[in-house]
Design a protein around this motif. Structure first.
Motif, PDB file in Angstrom:
ATOM      1  N   THR A 258       3.943  11.750 -10.041  1.00 39.21           N
ATOM      2  CA  THR A 258       3.307  11.078  -8.913  1.00 39.21           C
ATOM      3  C   THR A 258       4.383  10.689  -7.906  1.00 39.21           C
ATOM      4  OG1 THR A 258       1.493  10.229 -10.257  1.00 39.21           O
ATOM      5  CG2 THR A 258       1.940   9.086  -8.186  1.00 39.21           C
ATOM      6  N   ILE A 259       4.202  11.108  -6.668  1.00 44.33           N
ATOM      7  CA  ILE A 259       5.131  10.813  -5.583  1.00 44.33           C
ATOM      8  C   ILE A 259       4.443   9.840  -4.643  1.00 44.33           C
ATOM      9  CG2 ILE A 259       6.661  11.811  -3.839  1.00 44.33           C
ATOM     10  CD1 ILE A 259       7.047  12.958  -6.666  1.00 44.33           C
ATOM     11  N   ARG A 260       5.180   8.797  -4.200  1.00 44.78           N
ATOM     12  CA  ARG A 260       4.605   7.787  -3.318  1.00 44.78           C
ATOM     13  C   ARG A 260       5.477   7.559  -2.088  1.00 44.78           C
ATOM     14  NH1 ARG A 260       2.820   2.717  -7.273  1.00 44.78           N
ATOM     15  NH2 ARG A 260       0.776   3.535  -7.895  1.00 44.78           N
ATOM     16  N   PHE A 261       4.820   7.385  -0.951  1.00 44.80           N
ATOM     17  CA  PHE A 261       5.433   6.824   0.250  1.00 44.80           C
ATOM     18  C   PHE A 261       4.805   5.444   0.445  1.00 44.80           C
ATOM     19  CE2 PHE A 261       6.389  10.925   2.932  1.00 44.80           C
ATOM     20  CZ  PHE A 261       7.318  11.316   1.975  1.00 44.80           C
ATOM     21  N   TYR A 262       5.625   4.419   0.579  1.00 40.81           N
ATOM     22  CA  TYR A 262       5.092   3.078   0.823  1.00 40.81           C
ATOM     23  C   TYR A 262       4.825   2.886   2.313  1.00 40.81           C
ATOM     24  CZ  TYR A 262       6.205   2.022  -3.987  1.00 40.81           C
ATOM     25  OH  TYR A 262       6.247   2.040  -5.365  1.00 40.81           O
ATOM     26  N   MET A 263       3.696   2.280   2.608  1.00 32.91           N
ATOM     27  CA  MET A 263       3.277   2.057   3.979  1.00 32.91           C
ATOM     28  C   MET A 263       3.848   0.736   4.514  1.00 32.91           C
ATOM     29  SD  MET A 263       1.466   4.754   4.766  1.00 32.91           S
ATOM     30  CE  MET A 263       2.767   5.622   3.850  1.00 32.91           C
ATOM     31  N   PRO A 264       3.924   0.597   5.842  1.00 29.12           N
ATOM     32  CA  PRO A 264       4.511  -0.606   6.427  1.00 29.12           C
ATOM     33  C   PRO A 264       3.677  -1.856   6.156  1.00 29.12           C
ATOM     34  CG  PRO A 264       4.331   1.168   8.041  1.00 29.12           C
ATOM     35  CD  PRO A 264       3.529   1.582   6.854  1.00 29.12           C
TER      36      PRO A 264
ATOM     37  N   ILE B  87       0.854  -1.189   0.000  1.00 21.75           N
ATOM     38  CA  ILE B  87       0.000   0.000   0.000  1.00 21.75           C
ATOM     39  C   ILE B  87       0.889   1.238   0.000  1.00 21.75           C
ATOM     40  CG2 ILE B  87      -1.735   1.305   1.295  1.00 21.75           C
ATOM     41  CD1 ILE B  87      -2.740  -1.332   2.417  1.00 21.75           C
ATOM     42  N   ALA B  88       0.480   2.241  -0.745  1.00 19.60           N
ATOM     43  CA  ALA B  88       1.235   3.487  -0.791  1.00 19.60           C
ATOM     44  C   ALA B  88       0.305   4.670  -0.585  1.00 19.60           C
ATOM     45  CB  ALA B  88       1.962   3.625  -2.124  1.00 19.60           C
ATOM     46  N   ALA B  89       0.847   5.731   0.008  1.00 20.19           N
ATOM     47  CA  ALA B  89       0.181   7.037   0.014  1.00 20.19           C
ATOM     48  C   ALA B  89       0.797   7.808  -1.147  1.00 20.19           C
ATOM     49  CB  ALA B  89       0.431   7.760   1.330  1.00 20.19           C
ATOM     50  N   GLU B  90      -0.018   8.348  -2.033  1.00 19.67           N
ATOM     51  CA  GLU B  90       0.516   9.021  -3.206  1.00 19.67           C
ATOM     52  C   GLU B  90      -0.179  10.345  -3.454  1.00 19.67           C
ATOM     53  OE1 GLU B  90      -0.123   6.418  -6.581  1.00 19.67           O
ATOM     54  OE2 GLU B  90      -2.028   7.410  -7.054  1.00 19.67           O
TER      55      GLU B  90
ATOM     56  N   HIS C  91      -3.789  10.240  -1.553  1.00 19.50           N
ATOM     57  CA  HIS C  91      -4.629   9.058  -1.726  1.00 19.50           C
ATOM     58  C   HIS C  91      -3.873   7.808  -1.278  1.00 19.50           C
ATOM     59  CE1 HIS C  91      -7.266  11.574  -4.207  1.00 19.50           C
ATOM     60  NE2 HIS C  91      -6.167  11.999  -4.815  1.00 19.50           N
ATOM     61  N   LEU C  92      -4.592   6.885  -0.678  1.00 20.36           N
ATOM     62  CA  LEU C  92      -4.046   5.572  -0.364  1.00 20.36           C
ATOM     63  C   LEU C  92      -4.409   4.631  -1.498  1.00 20.36           C
ATOM     64  CD1 LEU C  92      -4.970   5.287   3.433  1.00 20.36           C
ATOM     65  CD2 LEU C  92      -2.756   5.897   2.435  1.00 20.36           C
ATOM     66  N   VAL C  93      -3.406   3.935  -2.030  1.00 20.41           N
ATOM     67  CA  VAL C  93      -3.629   3.042  -3.172  1.00 20.41           C
ATOM     68  C   VAL C  93      -3.000   1.686  -2.892  1.00 20.41           C
ATOM     69  CG1 VAL C  93      -3.739   4.928  -4.843  1.00 20.41           C
ATOM     70  CG2 VAL C  93      -1.543   3.839  -4.355  1.00 20.41           C
ATOM     71  N   THR C  94      -3.606   0.651  -3.448  1.00 23.92           N
ATOM     72  CA  THR C  94      -3.039  -0.693  -3.371  1.00 23.92           C
ATOM     73  C   THR C  94      -2.186  -0.926  -4.606  1.00 23.92           C
ATOM     74  OG1 THR C  94      -4.940  -1.531  -2.130  1.00 23.92           O
ATOM     75  CG2 THR C  94      -3.558  -3.152  -3.234  1.00 23.92           C
ATOM     76  N   VAL C  95      -0.916  -1.258  -4.396  1.00 22.90           N
ATOM     77  CA  VAL C  95       0.014  -1.523  -5.490  1.00 22.90           C
ATOM     78  C   VAL C  95       0.130  -3.037  -5.635  1.00 22.90           C
ATOM     79  CG1 VAL C  95       2.344  -1.144  -6.379  1.00 22.90           C
ATOM     80  CG2 VAL C  95       1.259   0.592  -4.924  1.00 22.90           C
ATOM     81  N   PRO C  96      -0.173  -3.598  -6.810  1.00 18.88           N
ATOM     82  CA  PRO C  96      -0.145  -5.051  -6.960  1.00 18.88           C
ATOM     83  C   PRO C  96       1.272  -5.602  -6.980  1.00 18.88           C
ATOM     84  CG  PRO C  96      -0.523  -4.005  -9.076  1.00 18.88           C
ATOM     85  CD  PRO C  96      -0.556  -2.901  -8.047  1.00 18.88           C
TER      86      PRO C  96
END
Length: 218
Positions: A119-125, A50-53, A142-147
């Protein structure tokens, strides 16, 4: 002290001062395994994450700076539960909010999403879900699910400016031309260290999503 011992001693002092010069310390990364190499390029298989982007318009450096600040606002309390997410270690949140500690992962991900748009992303734990992560206050976060994905990654040091990032991305794509791996998108850049890190100790990576040659991109 004998001359041949000076360099190791100085290196020991430098490494012991990691927190001063800005080296990441114990920051977890999204889970992956190395499934191949092409010279200095690693082929990594990443698990879902999951990432916040956020998407920012402007120059590459401006977008990175503004996007970083916007996402930092989210992880440092700009969310509905006021949870604080530390860059390098868990930080206790405000005393008037429920007790929660969240550690953020590296790297910071920057990719081009249109003309002058990034697009800038921080990956969540690992261990968090879309349901358990706090909701951002800023509608631009936005919180997104990265496959699950396969990435080719080429590591480089130094201060990552537009010229150096473009150069390393070109090197990455050139290395893949004669390999069993085919780019499946536009290259991106990942940054692992805070801006005050000494340039020669920085970890940056030029990356691109890949598929095996002949395979259908996912």
């Amino acid at each position: 002290m004998k001359p041949r011992l000076i360099a190791p001693a100085l290196m020991s002092v430098a490494l012991s001062a990691c927190s001063v010069v800005g080296i990441r310390s114990g920051t977890p990364e999204p889970k992956y395994r190395v499934i191949g190499t092409v010279g200095a390029v690693q082929i990594r298989q990443y698990a879902p994450r999951i990432a916040a982007e956020t998407t920012v318009h402007g120059s590459v450096y401006h977008a990175r700076s503004q996007g970083f600040r916007r996402l930092a606002g989210y992880i440092f309390g700009g969310n509905r539960t006021r949870a604080k997410i530390a860059m390098t270690a868990p930080v206790a949140q405000a005393s008037d909010a429920p007790s929660e500690k969240i550690a953020m992962t590296a790297p910071v991900d920057q990719s081009q999403s249109g003309p002058d748009a990034w697009t800038i992303r921080f990956y969540m734990p690992a261990g968090y879900t879309m349901e358990t992560l706090p909701v951002p206050n800023d509608s631009k976060v936005h919180l997104v699910t990265v496959p699950a994905e396969d990435y080719a990654a080429l590591r480089f040091s130094g201060v990552p400016n537009q010229t150096s990032v473009a150069r390393e991305q070109a090197r990455l794509l050139a290395a893949l031309k004669s390999s069993a791996w085919t780019p499946a998108g536009e290259p991106a850049a990942w940054f692992y260290d805070p801006p005050w890190t000494l340039p020669f100790l920085r970890r940056n990576e030029a990356v691109v999503k890949v598929t095996r040659a002949g395979a259908t991109p996912g």
